[in-house]
Design an enzyme around this catalytic site. Structure first.
Site, PDB file in Angstrom:
ATOM      1  N   GLY A  73      22.858   3.200  40.263  1.00 54.43           N
ATOM      2  CA  GLY A  73      22.840   3.111  38.837  1.00 54.43           C
ATOM      3  C   GLY A  73      23.492   4.363  37.754  1.00 54.43           C
ATOM      4  O   GLY A  73      23.378   4.032  36.622  1.00 54.43           O
ATOM      5  N   ASP A  74      23.747   5.314  38.442  1.00 58.18           N
ATOM      6  CA  ASP A  74      24.466   6.376  37.761  1.00 58.18           C
ATOM      7  C   ASP A  74      25.619   7.008  38.479  1.00 58.18           C
ATOM      8  O   ASP A  74      26.108   6.287  39.144  1.00 58.18           O
ATOM      9  CB  ASP A  74      23.388   7.355  37.137  1.00 58.18           C
ATOM     10  CG  ASP A  74      23.650   8.104  35.822  1.00 58.18           C
ATOM     11  OD1 ASP A  74      24.806   8.705  35.635  1.00 58.18           O
ATOM     12  OD2 ASP A  74      22.808   7.927  35.012  1.00 58.18           O
ATOM     13  N   ASP A  75      25.799   8.280  38.264  1.00 60.31           N
ATOM     14  CA  ASP A  75      26.776   9.123  39.217  1.00 60.31           C
ATOM     15  C   ASP A  75      26.475   8.995  40.392  1.00 60.31           C
ATOM     16  O   ASP A  75      25.351   9.366  40.948  1.00 60.31           O
ATOM     17  CB  ASP A  75      26.815  10.415  38.782  1.00 60.31           C
ATOM     18  CG  ASP A  75      27.324  10.641  37.481  1.00 60.31           C
ATOM     19  OD1 ASP A  75      28.372  10.026  36.804  1.00 60.31           O
ATOM     20  OD2 ASP A  75      26.736  11.701  36.599  1.00 60.31           O
ATOM     21  N   SER A  78      29.853   3.064  41.142  1.00 60.96           N
ATOM     22  CA  SER A  78      29.020   3.387  40.074  1.00 60.96           C
ATOM     23  C   SER A  78      29.597   2.394  38.875  1.00 60.96           C
ATOM     24  O   SER A  78      30.556   2.831  38.194  1.00 60.96           O
ATOM     25  CB  SER A  78      28.906   4.703  39.640  1.00 60.96           C
ATOM     26  OG  SER A  78      28.164   4.815  38.583  1.00 60.96           O
TER      27      SER A  78
END
Length: 491
Positions: A281-283, A314
């Site tokens: 859910g991010d990098d 992502s």
């Protein structure tokens, strides 16, 4: 402790001269003989060899776990119960304490067998192997009262989300040497759903903790396991040397799982990340080295990092990022053989005034984009700061960045390099690039305050900030201006 049992030899002996005449004197005796023959056949069939020839094995019901240390323990030896309900923190702590006494003899191994092993945070020790069997799941307790508070990281000076202390990680280690976390693709699950919800509702007073964090350590290997659903970042090596991360699966929901980075090398040196799948859910990966004045004072760069053979995704952030916290410097990073698919951004460098230090000697090779919004990004105005004490004139240096064999399809903006008058991007090289685009407007290769070169033909057409060379290295066309701005954030 895991032990190897040696079968005792057979004690049966038959004397054919005495037994054969009498065995056939009655029906009962014949029946007994037949049972002996059948039983003996079964006994022989279950052995590995008959007269030196290998025959079929029968299926075994339990996997024999490999042993990598002189001594190996099972988690159940310490009273653990793998029912997903019993909290096993004390069992983990007892096992680690036992292994901590074995360092001089080569260390010890803790085997986590199949089951769901609920636990609060616990620490590792040096010369330790943590081995998760195929159906083993270590579950993090999702009640923050079980999670200890720790001081802020010295290169951040601030708990990334709140002033003051931060929650520790589920699996933690400091000042360690020779640590292995591996298995038959067992799972470490942080059960982050409650953490994410409470973060969005602003009910947490301290920064969430990573799933796995190793600090001030060397000779670390993490391989062949699945990490999922961290409260915050997933795997955070901090100020470590000689780290290998391979054959990993790292998973978190693509949306509504805030800050669930996959791997965050932070002030680390001599690191290999390879052969893994990351969807978070991010990098997916974010290389860091401290935040503003705290990172400058701490002064530990991330350097000598090789990232290769990955598939990453992502939808919120980027596949591979450098920064934005990079105030100790980042150098000598190679990213190669990476597929970024169905993502918002592919490869990104992000920084800002106040960070200081440098990002240099970065090489991207054989990168494939598939259905991403923006392929290549360098952003110099990522203005997020720990407090008002940063120096706004601490400008980072960005230079010597190369992109070779960049291909893909379904990309909206292939390149967006946004330098500034205070933070220009120097000596950027593009070679062998062909990216299919989905947006037909003019501004699809965007540049501002950039200098560098394009070697050979690339698609789409490069911005005019870059010098054009042919394949033999002969200058064909000089750039119009390094400072020309052609940035369009509407696409």
């Amino acid at each position: 402790m895991v032990e190897t049992l040696t079968p005792s030899p057979s004690i049966w002996r038959l004397n054919p001269r005495r037994s054969i005449p009498t065995l056939f004197t009655s029906y009962k005796t014949l029946f007994a003989l037949l049972w002996i023959v059948v039983f003996t056949s079964i006994f022989v069939w279950n052995r590995n060899f008959v007269d030196g020839f290998l025959i079929f094995r029968r299926p075994v019901t339990a996997r024999s776990l490999p042993r990598f240390r002189p001594v190996a323990f099972n988690l159940t030896d310490f009273g653990a119960v793998g029912d997903g309900v019993t909290v096993n923190t004390l069992a983990f702590e007892k096992a680690v304490f036992m292994i901590s006494k074995l360092g001089k003899s080569g260390g010890g191994q803790l085997n986590v067998p199949a089951g769901k092993w609920l636990t609060g945070p616990f620490n590792l020790t040096s010369h330790m192997t943590l081995f998760l069997d195929e159906d083993a799941v270590i579950l993090g307790v999702d009640d923050e009262t079980y999670w200890p508070l720790m001081p802020p990281l010295p290169s951040y000076g601030y708990g990334r989300e709140h002033p003051g202390p931060r929650y520790g990680s589920l699996i933690h280690g400091q000042n360690l040497r020779d640590v292995v976390i591996t298995g038959n693709n067992g799972t470490i699950d942080g059960q982050g759903q409650r953490w994410w919800k409470r973060y969005r509702q602003k009910l947490l007073n301290n920064t969430r903790g990573p799933l796995v964090q190793i600090m001030y350590s060397s000779d670390i290997v993490i391989s062949n396991i699945t990490l999922r659903n961290p409260p915050f970042w997933t795997l955070h090596p901090y100020d470590c040397k000689n780290v290998t991360i391979r054959n990993m699966t790292i998973l978190a929901p693509l949306f509504e799982a805030p800050n669930t980075d996959g791997i965050d090398p932070d002030s680390c040196e001599d690191m290999l990340i390879e052969d893994s799948y990351i969807s978070v859910g991010d990098d997916a990966i974010a290389i860091k080295s401290g935040w503003d004045q705290y990172g400058i004072a701490y002064g530990r760069p991330s350097k000598n990092i090789l990232i290769r053979n990955l598939v990453v995704r992502s939808m919120v952030s980027a596949g591979i990022s450098i920064g934005s916290e990079m105030s100790g410097g980042v150098s000598n990073v190679t990213v190669e053989n990476v597929l970024v698919w169905n993502s918002r951004r592919a490869v990104r460098i992000k920084t800002a005034a106040g960070r200081g230090a440098y990002i240099r000697d970065i090489k991207y090779k054989n990168i494939t984009f598939e259905n991403v919004r923006v392929g290549i990004i360098i952003k110099t105005d990522y203005n997020e700061h720990p407090d008002a004490g940063f120096d706004p004139k601490a400008f980072p240096e960005i230079r010597d960045i190369s992109y070779t064999s960049i291909h893909g399809e379904g990309v909206r903006v292939p390149v967006r390099i946004h330098g500034s008058a205070d933070i220009p991007v120097r000596n950027v090289t593009f070679r062998d690039m062909s990216v299919g685009i989905t947006y037909k407007k003019k501004h699809i290769f965007q540049c501002a305050y950039v200098s560098g070169r394009v070697i050979g033909s690339i698609f789409p057409k490069p911005c005019e900030n870059l010098d054009l060379y042919d394949e033999q290295g002969t200058l064909v066309k000089k750039s119009v201006s390094e400072n020309a701005s052609d940035i369009d954030y509407d696409i």
